[in-house]
Every structure is written in structure tokens, then in C-alpha cells.
Design a protein around this motif. Structure first.
Motif, PDB file in Angstrom:
ATOM      1  N   GLU A  95       0.950  -0.996   0.055  1.00 48.40           N
ATOM      2  CA  GLU A  95       0.021  -0.070  -0.041  1.00 48.40           C
ATOM      3  C   GLU A  95       0.760   1.209  -0.085  1.00 48.40           C
ATOM      4  O   GLU A  95       0.501   2.472  -0.615  1.00 48.40           O
ATOM      5  N   ALA A  96       2.062   1.183   0.531  1.00 40.34           N
ATOM      6  CA  ALA A  96       2.763   2.528   0.716  1.00 40.34           C
ATOM      7  C   ALA A  96       3.584   2.612  -0.701  1.00 40.34           C
ATOM      8  O   ALA A  96       3.828   3.776  -0.925  1.00 40.34           O
ATOM      9  N   SER A  97       3.699   1.601  -1.694  1.00 40.16           N
ATOM     10  CA  SER A  97       4.237   1.692  -2.970  1.00 40.16           C
ATOM     11  C   SER A  97       3.339   2.461  -3.840  1.00 40.16           C
ATOM     12  O   SER A  97       3.692   2.879  -4.930  1.00 40.16           O
ATOM     13  N   GLY A  98       2.145   2.465  -3.510  1.00 39.91           N
ATOM     14  CA  GLY A  98       0.878   3.067  -4.347  1.00 39.91           C
ATOM     15  C   GLY A  98       0.600   2.168  -5.394  1.00 39.91           C
ATOM     16  O   GLY A  98       0.849   1.256  -5.767  1.00 39.91           O
ATOM     17  N   ASN A  99      -0.265   2.817  -6.402  1.00 47.57           N
ATOM     18  CA  ASN A  99      -0.947   2.010  -7.668  1.00 47.57           C
ATOM     19  C   ASN A  99       0.092   2.315  -8.792  1.00 47.57           C
ATOM     20  O   ASN A  99       0.552   3.619  -9.207  1.00 47.57           O
ATOM     21  N   PRO A 100       0.639   1.367  -9.305  1.00 52.81           N
ATOM     22  CA  PRO A 100       1.521   1.533 -10.350  1.00 52.81           C
ATOM     23  C   PRO A 100       0.788   2.151 -11.711  1.00 52.81           C
ATOM     24  O   PRO A 100       1.630   2.564 -12.392  1.00 52.81           O
ATOM     25  N   ASN A 130      -0.972   4.239  -1.721  1.00 50.39           N
ATOM     26  CA  ASN A 130      -2.382   4.081  -2.187  1.00 50.39           C
ATOM     27  C   ASN A 130      -3.246   4.529  -1.398  1.00 50.39           C
ATOM     28  O   ASN A 130      -3.613   3.833  -0.347  1.00 50.39           O
ATOM     29  N   MET A 131      -3.836   5.708  -1.566  1.00 50.79           N
ATOM     30  CA  MET A 131      -4.797   6.265  -0.412  1.00 50.79           C
ATOM     31  C   MET A 131      -6.178   6.081  -0.856  1.00 50.79           C
ATOM     32  O   MET A 131      -7.052   6.568   0.033  1.00 50.79           O
ATOM     33  N   GLU A 132      -6.461   5.216  -1.765  1.00 52.74           N
ATOM     34  CA  GLU A 132      -7.991   5.035  -2.102  1.00 52.74           C
ATOM     35  C   GLU A 132      -8.605   4.106  -1.122  1.00 52.74           C
ATOM     36  O   GLU A 132      -7.886   3.206  -0.875  1.00 52.74           O
ATOM     37  N   GLY A 133      -9.701   4.623  -0.597  1.00 48.95           N
ATOM     38  CA  GLY A 133     -10.289   4.040   0.389  1.00 48.95           C
ATOM     39  C   GLY A 133      -9.601   4.020   1.924  1.00 48.95           C
ATOM     40  O   GLY A 133     -10.185   3.298   2.932  1.00 48.95           O
ATOM     41  N   LYS A 134      -8.717   4.772   2.091  1.00 53.20           N
ATOM     42  CA  LYS A 134      -8.219   5.106   3.333  1.00 53.20           C
ATOM     43  C   LYS A 134      -8.444   6.475   3.960  1.00 53.20           C
ATOM     44  O   LYS A 134      -8.647   7.538   3.187  1.00 53.20           O
ATOM     45  N   GLU A 135      -8.414   6.481   5.369  1.00 56.08           N
ATOM     46  CA  GLU A 135      -8.481   7.749   6.031  1.00 56.08           C
ATOM     47  C   GLU A 135      -7.133   8.601   6.129  1.00 56.08           C
ATOM     48  O   GLU A 135      -5.891   7.777   6.223  1.00 56.08           O
TER      49      GLU A 135
END
Length: 569
Positions: free
Chosen positions: A306-311, A330-335
Motif C-alpha cells: 500500500e505504501a508503494s502506491g498504485n502502479p 495508495n490512499m484510495e479507500g483510506k483515512e
């Protein structure tokens, strides 16, 4: 993963282990044969409970009697909760005026909470009354967790004792777990959560004026008290529909840390309890080390993914790096207040146990992060697993491991001085195959039914398959977390998930108790130079290998078609 993420994981693991060791020793004294801590404080109340239900606390039970008591208690709990859900509209404690719960949803919910799964096909703040939340769900959070610990304690007695057919008294173990373990810890955790702003009142909806000048209704209720036991009992069912991602249920990084700690501390502590009760602390320490290693590896993997993000976003030139000024990843769906790494830490803990609570949206995780969360459950939730049931599952796999080792060296397999024969291996085989068969058969059936497939928001495609697989694996492993994206409040899913609850909880507890009875009656054989030691690193590696191979051979095709394909895409 960022240095701060590694620091958070290591600090969290250190605090959990440091608190689990003394808690485990305390639990061993609670379930021991002699005087137990708290006898003066709780003894009078407990004796009153025994008289009320007509139980002689001094009379121990055979495994069949213990299992009958467990099943009878579970059935009565299910019926009582089902009736409460159906009648809540005409009962007091209903400030928001919610109606009766639909029969199918009431069946699913009652089965879910009495099996310690707490899968929720509804939003609690708009579907359930305060009375149902307190008298129904919170009560089951306590007693279903206590029942799981009681079964584990009976299993450990079967390993520790010899030449007896008695493994304890279910009612004593159940009551002591509630009064001397879960209730005191829940009070402390609930008070801490209230200080952090988690709601605890009996109010209904409060209408407030928003910044834009509009109006909004904010739900109140007995939240902190339910959150405390939902985490400590690895139950996971939240007061609000979006669970611990809501600030009213999980408001600050402190409340997030306390809830994350509460999820895993008792499962880890029970390893120390096991070592103390069988008189082999090193054996308990080894099991703890295996659980910590499995939990740490999967949690670190999810956090890193999740820290690597969306490729896809990286290919578009989007900066997803983590810094002091940017959450990144990857911050989608996270607070925003948790970010991808603390969300990943929670996800690893909640799917590694039978907790299932969430502080982020699992369906929005990367393919690798979501795949690891799914794999955690498919392992049988032994990393560290739910309260009681996780360690029970690990010990069953340990027996399977010593049997395999015995076959390789041509020696009768032994575990803690007890020979493992054909009868025990038949029970182990039933335990190992029951849940995988249920998950794969029900997933295949769901994929063959157009309406069940259409319930996924992401079909056709590998992500849609993962949603359906997760939606069956979570109930079958008594986890309760949802991948979201799957509209499971349908007749089909309410029914098949109910079947999964039964298999994953009640039909697994019977083999565990049968194994306890079979082992308790055996004479312990002396240790010789040819005895395979089960408290050293060699056995630890073997145990991990057996877990990986059994899970890999069982679920690799399903995982290949779901998260693996999505990752490769």
C-alpha cells in the motif's frame, strides 16, 4: 515502506509481545487446577451464575459432554439473538425507531455473531436499536469469544493430562473467561477510547448544521463499550456500517493503536498460556515465534504494497512518495489520519486473526495488498488467529507436522509425549479439509449463479473473483471483514454464508474437542534420543512449511485466477 512505517511495525510488535507475556501467564493461572487469581473478587458472583444455570463447577466433563455444552449454549444464543433482531421494533431502547430485521438478514446476523464472525450485511446505526446492540451483539461479543477460548483450554488440558477422560468444565471456563479476562480488559480499553472521543451514550440521531449551512444527522449510541470487546474478542462487528474507519468509532492515532493492540494481544498471550499449562514454556515460545513471524511477514507485505502506491498512477507520473507533507502510497479507500501504512498494519492484524474490523476499504487495496489479506484468512487464521481458535488451529497443524516428520524418519510420531495414531490423524484430516472444501465449493457455486456473480461490482474480471472468494472465505474462517464491492445482503449470500459460519466455527470445534479427549486418555511416553524435538527452530521451520504447502496446494488455483492475475495485469 517508509522508515516511519518500519518503526511503527517494530514498535507495535514490541509492545504487543511485552504485554502478551504477562497476560499469558495470568491466563494460565486462571485456567489452572488450583486457586486462581480473582477468586475473592469474582468467586461469589460466579457461584451465583452456576447455581442459576444448575451447574456443578467441581464436576469435570468428558469431551462429549464439553462439546454438548458448547453446542447447546451456541444454539440457545443463536435463537435468543434471532428473536431479539426480529422483535426489536416493539422492544424498548429504540430511540431511532428502527423496524424489525428481515428474516434472512436476522438469520445471517444471529449466526454470524454467535459464531464469533460478526460479518455485517447491514449498517448498524440505521438497522439496529441500542437494545439490540447492547443486549444482543455486545453480549455475543463476550460469550462467543469466551467459548472459543474455553475450547482451546480444554484442548490444552488434553495435551497436558494423561490417563483421564476429563478435560474440564465448559461452564466454568466460559464464565471465568468473561469475568476474569474479557470484562476487566474491556473496561480499561473502553475508558481509554472514550478519552479519545469515541462515542458512548444512549442518544439517537443528533441533527447538526454543517459548514455549508445544511443539516446532517449524526448517530449516537453505546459505541466505545462495543468497540472494546469487538477487538479484544477478535469479533470485529462495529457499531457503524463503515466500522473503525469512522471517527466516532476510531477517532485518533491513539485509539487506532489501542484497537490494533487489542486485536492481537490475547491470541499471542494464549501461546504463553499453552506453554505454562503443558509445563513446557519453550514449546509455547516456539508457537508464539511462528505466529509472530507469519503475522509480521504478511503485515509488512501489506504495508509495503500500500505504501508503494498504485502502479497505474506511477505510470502516469503521479508522485505517490510518502513524506511529512504527503500521505503518499495508495490512499484510495483510506483515512488521511492513518495513511496507507497504519491501514496496512490494521489489515494484516484483522485478517490474520478472526477479527474482521476495518479502518480502510479492503477492496481498494492493491492486488498484492488485497491478495495477502485474503491469504491470511485462507491460512486458517493461525497468524495469530482468533482468541482460542487460532492457537487451536496451530496446534492441530503442529500435530500434522509431527506426523509428517514421523513418516519421513520411520518413527511413531509424538507431540508433547503423546503418540499420534490413526484415530488422531482422522480427526486432524477432518479439521484440515472442512473449511477449504466449504470455501471452494461455495465459491464455485456462487460463480455458477448469474445473480450471485452480478452481486459483485467488479465482474467480469479477477478483482470480481477475489471479491466473491473473500466473501466466502471471511465467513468460513469466522473473520467477518468484507472486501466490499460485493452486495452480499441477498438470499443467496445470507444463506451460504450462514452455512460457512456453521462449518467454520461449530464443525471445527467438535474435532478439536474430540482430539482433546483422545489425547487426554493416553499415557505420556518418555523422551528418548530418537524423539523429534518440537520446541526448536527445526520444528518451527517444518510447521511453517506445512502451513504453506497445505494452503498453497488447496488455494493456489483460486488465488491464481484472482489477485495473482490482477497483480500481473
Amino acid at each position: 515502506m517508509s522508515p516511519a512505517g518500519w518503526g511503527a511495525l517494530l514498535a507495535f510488535a514490541s509492545v504487543v509481545i511485552a504485554s502478551a507475556v504477562p497476560l499469558g501467564r495470568y491466563l494460565a493461572r486462571v485456567y489452572g487446577d488450583g486457586p486462581a487469581p480473582g477468586d475473592r473478587l469474582f468467586g461469589g458472583f460466579e457461584r451465583g451464575v452456576y447455581r442459576l444455570v444448575g451447574v456443578n463447577p467441581a464436576a469435570e466433563q468428558r469431551w462429549t459432554g464439553y462439546a454438548t455444552s458448547f453446542l447447546a449454549f451456541s444454539v440457545v444464543s443463536f435463537l435468543a439473538l434471532y428473536l431479539l433482531l426480529r422483535l426489536q421494533a416493539v422492544l424498548p431502547g429504540n430511540p431511532t425507531g428502527v423496524g424489525a430485521v428481515d428474516p434472512g438478514l436476522a438469520f445471517n446476523t444471529a449466526m454470524s455473531f454467535t459464531s464469533n464472525t460478526n460479518w455485517q450485511n447491514y449498517s448498524g446505526e440505521s438497522t439496529l436499536s441500542h437494545l439490540t446492540q447492547m443486549l444482543g451483539l455486545t453480549t455475543q461479543n463476550f460469550v462467543s469469544a469466551a467459548a472459543g477460548i474455553a475450547v482451546l483450554v480444554a484442548f490444552v488440558r488434553g495435551l497436558a493430562r494423561q490417563r483421564t477422560d476429563r478435560i474440564g468444565n465448559f461452564w466454568v471456563d466460559l464464565v471465568r473467561t468473561v469475568t476474569r479476562v474479557l470484562l476487566p480488559l474491556s473496561i480499561v480499553v473502553a475508558v481509554v477510547l472514550v478519552t479519545q472521543g469515541v462515542v458512548q451514550n444512549l442518544a439517537g440521531f443528533t441533527e447538526v448544521v454543517t459548514v455549508e449551512g445544511g443539516s446532517q444527522q449524526i448517530a449516537g449510541g453505546p459505541v466505545a463499550s462495543q468497540v472494546a470487546i469487538k477487538q479484544l474478542g477478535t469479533n470485529g462487528g462495529g457499531f457503524f456500517g463503515t466500522n473503525s474507519s469512522v471517527p466516532l468509532e476510531n477517532s485518533t492515532w491513539v485509539s487506532n493503536a489501542v484497537q490494533s493492540w487489542a486485536i492481537v494481544v490475547i491470541p499471542f498471550a494464549l501461546c504463553i498460556t499453552f506453554g505454562a499449562m503443558v509445563g513446557r514454556p519453550r514449546q509455547g515460545a516456539l508457537v508464539l515465534a511462528v505466529m509472530v513471524l507469519l503475522w509480521g511477514a504478511s503485515t509488512a507485505g501489506i504495508m509495503a504494497a500500500e505504501a508503494s502506491g498504485n502502479p497505474r498512477l506511477t505510470d502516469l507520473g503521479v508522485d505517490q512518495s510518502i513524506s511529512s507533507a504527503l500521505a503518499g502510497g495508495n490512499m484510495e479507500g483510506k483515512e488521511m489520519r492513518f495513511g496507507p501504512e497504519l491501514s496496512g498494519l490494521w489489515a494484516g492484524s484483522t485478517t490474520g486473526t478472526s477479527n474482521g474490523s476495518v479502518n480502510s476499504l479492503h477492496t481498494s487495496y492493491t492486488a498484492l495488498g488485497g491478495g495477502l489479506a485474503t491469504l491470511n484468512m485462507l491460512l486458517g487464521e493461525v497468524s495469530p488467529g482468533g482468541v482460542g481458535v487460532g492457537l487451536a488451529g496451530m496446534l492441530v497443524m503442529a500435530i500434522l507436522a509431527v506426523f509428517i516428520a514421523g513418516l519421513m524418519v520411520g518413527r511413531t510420531p509424538e507431540f508433547l509425549g503423546k503418540t499420534i495414531g490413526i484415530a488422531e490423524m482422522k480427526i486432524v484430516t477432518l479439521y484440515v479439509l472442512a473449511v477449504p472444501a466449504t470455501i471452494l465449493v461455495l465459491t464455485a457455486a456462487s460463480l455458477a449463479i448469474p445473480d450471485a456473480v452480478a452481486a459483485s461490482a467488479n465482474t467480469p474480471g479477477p478483482h470480481g473473483l477475489t471479491e466473491i472468494l473473500y466473501g466466502i472465505a471471511s465467513p468460513a474462517n469466522n473473520n467477518g471483514s468484507a472486501f466490499t464491492g460485493l452486495s452480499s445482503n441477498t438470499t443467496w449470500y445470507n444463506t451460504v454464508q450462514g452455512v460457512a459460519f456453521v462449518v467454520g466455527r461449530w464443525l471445527l470445534m467438535i474435532p478439536v474437542l474430540a482430539l482433546a479427549g483422545s489425547l487426554a486418555i493416553k499415557q505420556r511416553v518418555p523422551t528418548t534420543s530418537g524423539t523429534f524435538p518440537t520446541d526448536g527452530p527445526t520444528f518451527g521451520v517444518l510447521l511453517i512449511a506445512v502451513l504453506a504447502i497445505v494452503t498453497g496446494l488447496t488455494y493456489f488455483p483460486a488465488l491464481s485466477l484472482g489477485p495473482v492475475v490482477e497483480f500481473l495485469q
